[in-house]
Scaffold this active site. Sequence first.
Site, PDB file in Angstrom:
ATOM      1  N   ASP B  30       5.664  -3.317  54.251  1.00 21.20           N
ATOM      2  CA  ASP B  30       4.226  -3.616  54.349  1.00 21.20           C
ATOM      3  C   ASP B  30       3.744  -3.995  55.740  1.00 21.20           C
ATOM      4  OD1 ASP B  30       5.409  -6.060  54.502  1.00 21.20           O
ATOM      5  OD2 ASP B  30       4.414  -6.927  52.766  1.00 21.20           O
ATOM      6  N   ARG B 253      -1.470 -10.183  52.707  1.00 22.94           N
ATOM      7  CA  ARG B 253      -1.605  -8.732  52.576  1.00 22.94           C
ATOM      8  C   ARG B 253      -3.001  -8.325  52.167  1.00 22.94           C
ATOM      9  NH1 ARG B 253       3.034  -6.502  50.290  1.00 22.94           N
ATOM     10  NH2 ARG B 253       1.633  -5.268  49.012  1.00 22.94           N
ATOM     11  N   TYR B 261       9.144 -13.631  51.474  1.00 20.69           N
ATOM     12  CA  TYR B 261      10.585 -13.427  51.587  1.00 20.69           C
ATOM     13  C   TYR B 261      11.219 -14.796  51.424  1.00 20.69           C
ATOM     14  CZ  TYR B 261       9.437  -8.872  53.607  1.00 20.69           C
ATOM     15  OH  TYR B 261       8.957  -7.605  53.813  1.00 20.69           O
ATOM     16  N   PRO B 333      14.054  -7.269  56.953  1.00 21.03           N
ATOM     17  CA  PRO B 333      12.619  -7.012  57.060  1.00 21.03           C
ATOM     18  C   PRO B 333      11.878  -8.080  57.864  1.00 21.03           C
ATOM     19  CG  PRO B 333      13.135  -7.907  54.895  1.00 21.03           C
ATOM     20  CD  PRO B 333      14.423  -7.867  55.662  1.00 21.03           C
TER      21      PRO B 333
END
Lengths: 641, 641
Positions: B30, B253, B261, B333
């Site tokens: 993302d 987002r 995370y 990530p």
Amino acid sequence: MMAAAWANQYDIKTRIIDKNNARIGRGQADGLQARTLEIFDSFGVAEGVWKQGFHDIEICTWLARGDEGIYRSQRVLSQKAGISRFTQTCINQAIIEQTFVDLLAIDGRLHVERNVLPENLSFERSHLGIQNVYPINVEVRHLQRHRTSPLKNGTREGQKSHIQIKSDEDADAANEQANGDTEATEKINAKYLLACDGAHSWTRRQLGLPMEGEQTDYVWGVMDIVPLSNFPDIRQACAIHSATAGSILNVPREDRLNRLYIQLGLEDNSNNRAQITPRTMIKAAQKIMAPYTIDFKYCDWWSLYKIGQRISPKFSGANRIFLAGDAVHTHSPKLGQGMNVSMQDAYNIGWKLGAVINGTAKPDVLATYETERRQVALNLLKADREIARFYSRDSEKKQNGADTEIPDFGRIREKMHEFLAGIGITYASSILVAGVVDDNAAAVFANGHSGMHKSVIAKPALAFNIKLGARIPSYKILNQAEARPVQLADLLKSDGRWRILVFAGDIKDSVQSTRIKELGSALAAPDSILHTYTPTHKPIDAVIEVLTIHSSPRTEVSLFDFPDIFHPYHEELGWDYWKVFVDDKAYHDDDCGNAYEKLGVSRLEGCLVVCRPDQHVGYTGALEDIKDMERFFEAILIPRV
Amino acid sequence: MMAAAWANQYDIKTRIIDKNNARIGRGQADGLQARTLEIFDSFGVAEGVWKQGFHDIEICTWLARGDEGIYRSQRVLSQKAGISRFTQTCINQAIIEQTFVDLLAIDGRLHVERNVLPENLSFERSHLGIQNVYPINVEVRHLQRHRTSPLKNGTREGQKSHIQIKSDEDADAANEQANGDTEATEKINAKYLLACDGAHSWTRRQLGLPMEGEQTDYVWGVMDIVPLSNFPDIRQACAIHSATAGSILNVPREDRLNRLYIQLGLEDNSNNRAQITPRTMIKAAQKIMAPYTIDFKYCDWWSLYKIGQRISPKFSGANRIFLAGDAVHTHSPKLGQGMNVSMQDAYNIGWKLGAVINGTAKPDVLATYETERRQVALNLLKADREIARFYSRDSEKKQNGADTEIPDFGRIREKMHEFLAGIGITYASSILVAGVVDDNAAAVFANGHSGMHKSVIAKPALAFNIKLGARIPSYKILNQAEARPVQLADLLKSDGRWRILVFAGDIKDSVQSTRIKELGSALAAPDSILHTYTPTHKPIDAVIEVLTIHSSPRTEVSLFDFPDIFHPYHEELGWDYWKVFVDDKAYHDDDCGNAYEKLGVSRLEGCLVVCRPDQHVGYTGALEDIKDMERFFEAILIPRV
């Protein structure tokens, strides 16, 4: 299409009928004002047009120097810097129409019914005052496809000769097959009717309304070409005035097109019209632009027109039937205003119809359509007459060619620049715009009508660059929770909501913090305007949205320093992080941090501003003026049952 | 999809196969770097993503204060101001994928063939050196739709258990019905193959290439939720480091989603994995974020992963088969880099394949894919190991919780900020990037390979902020003919063309004007690079486009002061008004008029800059250095026949 965009937002039952079998493909209008782009942006559709269109930044004036041809006499700004985030843009009307077709297609609920010709209009006068009846009856004929054709190259809107109506016998097969081999008729019952049917408006004629004004007899040519030219300003808008050969208005466009308006110096009669072709038009242009050359191998569209300024005495029938655009005002294309003022007519009536039909607003608001928009049309006609003087000397008035007599093009535009950008449009005091107490108070009220807020007085001095009745200017602010810069206008989407803008000032100041807490309590109270006008089971921001813009340093306060009602909690979605903003500097954008100054609001004390669903300012007051604000809404909105 | 975007631009014959029966719907990557958005913009698709995504502007670090929970210890800029017109943006990978699906749909020529499973790969080694043969053979199986399923909530890419391969007997029915009741197999012969088949890459295994590196055994959780939280920085990216409960990376987002995370402090084994649910994950988050609260009612997606840094020793097989993205490099990530570096792999090989296949470039350029992109992957793994130290203390290393041992998050990011934005990526000297003479010249050449421009030496000092091998920075300039501001990058679309940027300097200076006229003559000559490399019957700007940016005041010069070759004439379209630009002030944009200064180019003397089709700078020289520029292109391009 603009009104349909509103109907879509308000989710009201709507039919859109058009006698033509296809939408416009080329030609027609091409100038978009900054304000029109702002409106597009409020529906989320400005960007494509803005990117693809030509940005009309400078306008050059070219005049004659004796027999030596033309020279650039003036270079003026098309639009003063800083009044809008958009500038005048030139792009084909077909692309505009497609933009709205695409917008409606997203929801897919509304679409244009084509090949549908209105044949009879009647309405039950005794029902006019009653809500929830359908007093309007329109009989329409569903034409066979082959009987209509899209507007062709060189044809103009309203020339009915393109539509060959068959005899009435065909109507017998009504309701069988709307678009089949037989022609069906249909009776449509409606609560309201909005007619955007052009200069020869069938609807206006049914209402028996005349067009009043004057029309010259001189014919102009207009053509869209890809120019082959050594004229240095071909990709800038130019007003070109030759010594004896006439005038041209040159308007660059999207792709490689140019629109030329060419004074042909001919009286309008069928003999003259028959002689005129794109070739004769470019020859006239060549004479006007000498010693520079111009020619074309590709002509996209061309037409002929006469200049006139005409207006209908009324824009509505009993506030049930409304007329918009060319149907009630016509003028020359010289100021690039026609498509704008017409779409803005529809933008104005669209939200009012939406709110009345969906039951949130009183029918009284509909009367403001005529008072607000007819005044704009009158102003437009006045401006058009003034600019026409620049172009229409020589050929039309047969005067001699001395430069000194030509009105100063730049000064004319300078004088009317806010009007030309659409930014200057300011609606008078009415049910929708609070009154003010000043030296002209009497005059203000004299323009008003029943339902006007004689008792609600705004305090525009608290935001001295926010003009009551005008659209609120937009500057960049930051989202409190995300630090992201956003245009104020991006918060004022055309979704049918009223907005209370709480300029909260500096809430690190304890007095100010208390004022904000008290305002929050008042808005959260069970009998507050938010609760009074929001239908049960709808979110608290469904009719009136509260947006806060404070002036404290962003990193020194948090969302939770503001009353909950300013960032309502939803049990599945959590806090609303997109309602509290701050006027502070941005890391990646030098253009942030001075919105309070630009709007003329005190960074310490703030104020309240009420924006109508069309972003025009209805009320300005202090943070304590909640009672006045309540009375403002009371005159407009209907309490929930 | 990125490579497909290039294949579409170069109009080369391409098939895109995917074993999955639907595209990704949620979850996965993302984070988008600024550079990735610049690349999107070069295909005209940045805007939707940029508007919809979360703009990651600030990153806050939260650390533990003894037993009192966490406090905000640092607020750092996610990206230094001024290095790109975009900032880091967070948005669902599904939206990215849809963006490219939509882009391909405009032309409609290329689309993803789904349910197509590769089963066998072979290539004829003796043909590898020969152009225009198809040495690669891929046998694929067209799966029945019910045998595959889209990636589900909580599943991860590369888990082959979702695809149940039937026995080979079914293959007999090949070519009958690709998606019918029987399963067809098909042999595809190809000139080139690009594999973007993820961390468990089938293609990489066919080539016998291992993944080299390390993998930790600790498992992290990742979830997309709509947070219910009173944490004040929930709508900002945060690195949260608790005393003993572990770490969280919080990434806001699009819509109201947050990506978390979460360090779960568990070793990766099937027993632990079976225990983990979104509920256990949020409980871990609650401990880490105490005393603040966090919870959710809506979880969009969740998964588990282990941290590791692994890379393939080779990115290609014989420069005929290429591997990109996770197929050749995997990492954590934490830096939001994975989707970016992977798409940029494909962006790099895409244009090279396009140019070689369409016959404009020599196959030699393909070798630069591995040299350019493997170095980027190595840098990424290094950066990933460094940032991992911030998160992986405590649970993974079982150390005590003293704040002093935690690496300074802000300083780590500060050090690598250009790399993180993707802006810092600088390709070494090669056939595609001219050499430089400086103290490190030996080192530069040591990194090179056959075909390198040992003899073409650039003069980067003439544009000291334009870095050889890096993408050219973009600033706003004005169109000479229209006065419209435009980003330099908007002129460098990913359409497959090379660009010569002529920084013409001040052409009101007579010496400079002569230099420009001489350059114009050289470029217009029958044996010039423009004529040598442009196929007959193609426009003169089809392979190499000349764009001019001068520094004289815009209103004091005209397009016609520049050689014709700088604004070529077309007999039906007239002069090209969109090739000459000026670095001058704009009326409506304060951000114009200093591009020369920002790029480090002399306003008087200018220079030449060659941009590759991917906007990376290949050559910089003086206006007279046309011979060097010719030799630069000579090594890369194939003369027309």
